[in-house]
Structure formats: C-alpha cells, structure tokens
Design an enzyme around this catalytic site. Structure first.
Site, PDB file in Angstrom:
ATOM      1  N   ALA A  66       0.840  -1.192   0.000  1.00 37.82           N
ATOM      2  CA  ALA A  66       0.000   0.000   0.000  1.00 37.82           C
ATOM      3  C   ALA A  66       0.875   1.242   0.000  1.00 37.82           C
ATOM      4  O   ALA A  66       2.058   1.199   0.380  1.00 37.82           O
ATOM      5  CB  ALA A  66      -0.916  -0.010   1.215  1.00 37.82           C
ATOM      6  N   GLY A 105       0.228  -5.027   1.295  1.00 39.17           N
ATOM      7  CA  GLY A 105      -1.118  -4.926   0.762  1.00 39.17           C
ATOM      8  C   GLY A 105      -1.260  -5.599  -0.588  1.00 39.17           C
ATOM      9  O   GLY A 105      -2.349  -6.078  -0.940  1.00 39.17           O
ATOM     10  N   GLU A 108      -1.857  -9.118   0.267  1.00 39.89           N
ATOM     11  CA  GLU A 108      -3.182  -9.213   0.874  1.00 39.89           C
ATOM     12  C   GLU A 108      -4.272  -9.173  -0.193  1.00 39.89           C
ATOM     13  O   GLU A 108      -5.254  -9.926  -0.138  1.00 39.89           O
ATOM     14  CB  GLU A 108      -3.364  -8.090   1.904  1.00 39.89           C
ATOM     15  N   GLU A 128       5.288  -5.840   6.894  1.00 44.31           N
ATOM     16  CA  GLU A 128       4.797  -4.760   7.756  1.00 44.31           C
ATOM     17  C   GLU A 128       5.567  -4.647   9.064  1.00 44.31           C
ATOM     18  O   GLU A 128       5.671  -3.560   9.647  1.00 44.31           O
ATOM     19  CB  GLU A 128       3.301  -4.968   8.035  1.00 44.31           C
TER      20      GLU A 128
END
Length: 702
Positions: A66, A105, A108, A128
C-alpha cells in the site's frame, strides 16, 4: 473490448476479463489503484460475456504494498479491505498473476482473489513488521487459512519474502508459471473455465492449524533480532488467533489491532526512517543518476576496507581491479575475500557457483596504473592525510579527468585531500562502513570543490551497491564519527573516569537498545583505529582533556582489542567473549586520579542519559554547522551505521519524542556540572524556545 482509468485498464479476451494495473514504479496501492480496480470489477460483473476475471500488473513488480503516504491520513475512495471483499465475493472466478514482488497490501489483495498464479521468480511477503505494523488488510485472517497459523506467524515476524516455489508448496500460490506469465495466466483462466471451477473465496476456508504456545515461543526466538523492541509481534499473534473466529469478526479484531500498531511510538519511528532513507540521497541540483553506466571500478588498498569494497562491487556484478602496493598485502586481501565468500557459502547465503562468479570479477594487481581504465576509482589506504594526498595526486594523473576519484576516509577533510590534485572538482568522499560488503550505510562527502555531476556519480555508486547513501558536507568525522568521537564515545569514557566500569557502561547502553556498547565496539574495531584517527585530528584541531585518554593509553600498552586478546576487556585465545579485566580498572583509576576526578557510583540511568544526550547535542551541532542537511539524515546514519535502535527512530527523532525543552534543560544541567563538552547547541535552544521539533525544522528547511 476495452476501457481504462488513469492507472487500471480493462480489456476482454473472449470470456476472460483482463484488468491491468499500471502505477509505476512499484504499483503501490493508492486511491487511484483502488478506484480503478473497483471500476474494472464492476465492468466485469456487468458484462455477461465475462466468465473469469484476470488481475495483473504492468512492469517488473506485481505490487510492493500500500502507499505508505496514506497511512497517517484518512485516505478517500474505497478501502483496500472493501476492495478485497468485492473481489472475494465476485460471482465469477478471479485469478491474479504475480510477478516480481508481491508485498504487504499487494499480497493481501492477491489472497482475496480466488486463484493465484506466480512467475517462477516471484517473491511474496508481508514486511509490515519492518514498519512496526501488523498486516491490516486481511493478511492476518487470510494467510492462516491458506498456509496455517504457524507458517503465517513465521512469515509475518520475519518480514522477508518467500519464493514462488515455497509459496506453492505451502498453499499460498496455486500454480507456478513455467512459461511467460501473461500467457500462462491466460491459459490457466481457460483451464478454470474448461473444468467449470467456480469462485474459491479464501474467507470460506478453515484455518489449517491453531497457534500453540510452543510454536509462538519458537517463532519469537527465531526472529528475536528482527522484532526487538517492537509491540507489533504480540498484536500479530493476537490477530492470528482471531482467525479462528468467523471471518467478519476476525477482520474486526484485525482492524482494532492494526490501528493500535499504527499508534505506537516504534511504528512512528520506523515509518520516519522509511521516508528518511529515501530522502537521504536527494540533494537539490544534484542528479541522482549522473554519467554513463558504471561497469568497472578500481579499489586502491587491499586491507580490510579495500577488500570489502571490492566485494561490494563484485556482488553488484561490477568488474573490480583491486590494487595494493605489495604482493604480501595483495595476497592477504585476496585470501580475506576468498574466506568471506567461503563463509557466505557455508552459511547458505549464496551457493558455490555464485561465490566463484563474484571472485572472478575481482582482478588483483600491484600496478597503480591499472586504475586508469576504471569508471570509478576509490582509494582505501591508511587513514593518514599525507599518504592519501600523495596517492590521490598520483591517481589524478592516471585516471581520465571525467571519472570520479573517491576517498574512503572516515574523518579526514575531503576538501584538503582533493586539493592535492589538479582536479579537486572530481574528488568526493565515500565513507564505507566495515564490513563494507555487508553494511548498508555509505556517507557521501561533498568537498568544497566537488561538482554536482561528480556527487551524482557518487550517488549512482550507492544505488548500484544497494547502499543507503547519505550526502554530507565536509567536516571532521562528517556526521557519524563526529557525533561518536565528540559525543557518545567521549562521554562513555568520561563516565569510566568518574566511576563506571566498561561492563556497566556497555550493559546500560545495550539495555537501551544498542547492539553493542561503546567499549565492546572499540575492542572489536581495535583501539588503535581510533587512536590513529585522533593523531590526524590533533594535527589540525585540539580537544580539551580528557579526550579518549583511556583508549589511547590502552593503545600505547598494546591492548588493541579482540585482535590482540586484550583491550577494554580481556579475551580468551580465539574467542570473542569479553571478560572484565582488573588491570583496566587500575589503569582507569590512575588516569582519573591524575586529573583530580573523584570517582563515585553512577546509576545506569545517568549513563544512558548522558551518552544519548551527548549524541543528540553533537548531532544538533552537525546540523547547525551545515555538515548534515536534515535531522532525518542524522537518524539514518546512526540507525544504519552505528547501531542506534531503529525502533527509536534515530537520535534526533528520539530527541523529539523526549521533547526538546526537556532535552535543552538536561543539557544545561550537565553543562553546569561538566563544562566544555556540554555547551548547549544553538539549534536545540532555538527549537526548544519555539516549542518546535527537529522534524518541523526539516520540513521548514525544504
């Protein structure tokens, strides 16, 4: 049929809807990507001819996560979680094609798709933890359903990506493409249709196994170095346990825990460093990719630093000529290189073929003129001004004038060194850190005459070698060693004279978060290394006594640290364990008595405060003098090269968290007690008076 948004295009190939994301350079998932992919999904759902949807990305990277710039604000548009839910509940099968890196992300999002096909060279991970965060877009809920809770915990605590083959064996990837990914993905979609396979929502899968106390303990032990000082591991464990709940409930738990991880201090610190490292090499008016490609390098001096620098170039695929003035010195350097590569093979970091290939890129020589054909030349001889000046003057006559000549000096004036040549404008400092082929930090020193073009070449070198390049202006010790020698290490020695022991000082600072205390570091590098640097310093500048009187006295006694079996500590033959030595205690007591210092019991808290505040104090001086351009540059130097704990963000970020009014007050307190070395820095006084921070100062200085 086709349609497009700014970053996501939609095309139909017969029954296959094809959504391609193109958000260079790494396809970060930002608002535009989320909107574009949502619109593509709506188009696919609204087209009765689309029987399967394929999601892919342009460029070499699938998705590197992200957009971190959106983390601290309220990003508009559909959330990543909402987008994933829309994908997962789509009425037709959704396939994702993964190439390059699928991180954070990006992974994910891929896990919310029904089927995953990856290129053979793809790597997948949830990094992360390196930002002090937990995967907050379903990662803690979907990954345990795909590969099991134990393996999911291992991936999240590691932060390191796994290969496509490993991902397939664990169940994270369904197919590894054996041909070109785009063709393989389209063929896979056709197979899904031919076999009448429907959607396969990850959220509908059962968690493959639950976390056990033994499994948690082993994972925490295994990744202790990565997770030191972080709150996120406990939050990750709690989130993975919540995967056993109904999916919606588990997602709600994950959202709460993700918000917690965003709020903790170490996450703010790590995100600060993320941006700081990317800003460090950016200098106004300086191109970051200057000049033609660097295909060859010459390194002068085959000692520890020169050999390490040669390895760094060889690791990057660059041909290196390693030059030493004697056969004996060259032979030692070559043997050191071979031993280092053998160790890497033994530890499984590289295979034997890779080691042999890298060794083959290094050509030993005892002829200085062999440097003339190199694209970049770096001298790494003894830290002696006169020796380096003579060498640089000779190189200046050998190396074409359009090539960079760099000095691997750790303290000496690059401006003075450069002016020993006829072309000082093409000389810069490249201060590597030992071991040079491993350490990520590279201080890039701009002399007063260094041109922006040559500084750009130096930045290009740092990128080529995958180093974190920090541009600094010329001055004794630059950023790192100036703060160490005039601040941190000097204050540690002062504490020894006042009554603390080497073991107490080291222990207190290691508990604070440093990987190794100052006396252990001194012994590891050799007490004589610092002594030689100070001899060069004393030729040009003076420092009030006491200034490293203990370390310099140990050097005169031949107590040079680990390499000689004794320094601040004593060492068993062939061992690295540091044992307190009463002889050193007696030496320190004698040196203190000669200076009229009354020794006392010093609490650990005072040791930590004085050492860290002295680091901050000299850091502020370095900023005020213009040696460093940004406080964040200081943080990068100390976390990347000097062992300051990353989860505290670096000395200047840490000062902000303490509050600069508090910092200024404590510095004044110690100035009243200890005088010269605690003279308040004008920049700290200025910021404290205005109730401002170093971060604000950076923002205002842009």
């Amino acid at each position: 049929m086709s349609g497009a948004t700014a970053v996501v295009s939609f095309t139909r190939f017969g029954p296959i809807g094809f959504a391609e994301i193109n958000n260079p350079p790494v396809n970060a998932i930002n608002r535009a990507v989320r909107i574009g992919l949502s619109e593509a999904l709506v188009r696919a759902k609204g087209d009765a001819n689309v029987k399967v949807l394929l999601i892919a990305t342009a460029g070499p990277v699938f998705m590197a996560g992200a957009d971190i710039t959106e983390f601290s604000g309220s990003a508009s548009g559909p959330t990543l979680q909402a987008l994933e839910m829309a994908i997962e509940t789509a009425p037709m099968p959704v396939v994702v094609a993964i190439q390059g890196l699928a991180l954070g992300g990006g992974l994910e999002l891929a896990m919310s798709c029904h089927y995953r096909i990856a290129a053979a060279g793809a790597r997948l991970g949830l990094p992360e933890i390196t930002l002090g965060l937990i995967p907050g877009a379903g990662g803690t809920q979907r990954l345990p359903r795909l590969i099991g809770s134990d393996l999911a915990l291992d991936m999240m605590l590691s932060g390191a990506p796994i290969s496509a083959s490993d991902a397939a064996s664990r169940g994270l990837v369904d197919v590894v493409a054996q041909s070109e990914l785009r063709d393989g993905a389209l063929e896979y979609c056709r197979r899904i249709l031919a076999e009448s396979r429907g959607p396969k929502p990850t959220q509908g899968l059962a968690v493959r196994n639950q976390l056990s106390d033994a499994g948690i303990a082993e994972a925490l032990r295994k990744h202790a170095r990565v997770i030191k000082g972080l709150t996120a591991p406990s939050l990750i464990i709690e989130a993975i346990k919540a995967a056993s709940l109904p999916f919606d409930e588990g997602m709600a738990v994950e959202a709460i825990l993700a918000d917690k991880s965003l709020a903790v201090r170490e996450s703010h610190a790590l995100r600060h460093l993320f941006f700081a490292e990317r800003a460090a090499g950016k200098v106004a008016g300086v191109p970051s990719d200057s000049g033609p490609p660097i295909r060859s390098a010459a390194v002068i001096g085959a000692g520890t630093m020169g050999s390490g620098i040669a390895m760094a170039f060889a690791d990057a695929g660059v041909l290196v000529t390693l030059i030493d003035s004697t056969d004996a010195g060259m032979n030692r350097g070559v043997e050191s290189i071979r031993n280092n590569y053998a160790t890497s093979v033994k530890r499984g970091r590289i295979d034997r073929a890779t080691a042999d290939s890298r060794i083959s890129k290094i050509t030993p020589s005892t002829t200085l003129s062999d440097a003339g054909g190199a694209d970049v030349v770096i001298e790494a001889v003894f830290e002696d001004m006169d020796i380096k000046k003579e060498l640089l003057a000779t190189l200046d006559k050998i190396v074409p004038v359009d090539r960079l000549i760099a000095s691997n000096t750790s303290t000496l004036s690059v401006t003075e060194l450069a002016r020993s040549t006829a072309h000082p404008e093409r000389v810069a400092g490249l201060h590597f850190f030992s071991p040079a082929h491993i350490m990520k930090l590279l201080e890039i020193v701009r002399g007063e005459d260094t041109t922006p073009q040559m500084l750009g070449v130096a930045l290009k070198v740092s990128k080529l070698l995958k180093k974190i390049g920090v541009v600094v202006n010329d001055g004794f010790g630059f950023i790192g060693n100036r703060m160490m020698l005039d601040g941190y290490f000097r204050e540690a020695e002062q504490l020894l004279l006042e009554g603390a022991s080497p073991a107490q000082v080291d222990g207190a600072l290691e508990k604070f978060g440093f990987a190794m205390g100052p006396q252990r570091v001194s012994d590891l590098g050799g007490t004589d290394v610092g002594t030689k640097a100070r001899i060069q310093l004393y030729k040009r500048e003076s420092r009030p006594d006491p200034y490293f009187v203990i370390a310099d006295h140990l050097t005169t006694l031949g107590r040079l640290g680990q390499k000689g079996g004794s320094g601040f500590y004593r060492y068993e033959a062939g061992g690295r364990d540091a044992f307190p030595d009463p002889k050193v205690d007696a030496i320190i007591e004698k040196l203190a008595a000669e200076r009229g210092i009354t020794r006392r019991t010093i609490p650990d808290a005072e040791i930590v405060e004085r050492c860290i505040l002295s680091l901050i104090l000299v850091g502020a001086m370095v900023l005020g003098e213009g040696i460093a351009a940004r406080a964040s540059d200081v943080d990068v130097v100390y976390t990347s090269g000097y062992g300051f704990p990353r989860y505290l963000g670096g000395p200047m970020f840490y000062a902000d968290t303490l509050g600069l009014k508090h910092v200024a007050g404590r510095i004044r307190h110690y100035h009243s007690l200890h005088g010269h070395y605690w003279k308040p820095a004008p920049l700290i006084e200025q910021l404290a008076a205005g109730d401002r921070t170093f971060q604000q100062w950076d923002e205002e200085s842009r």
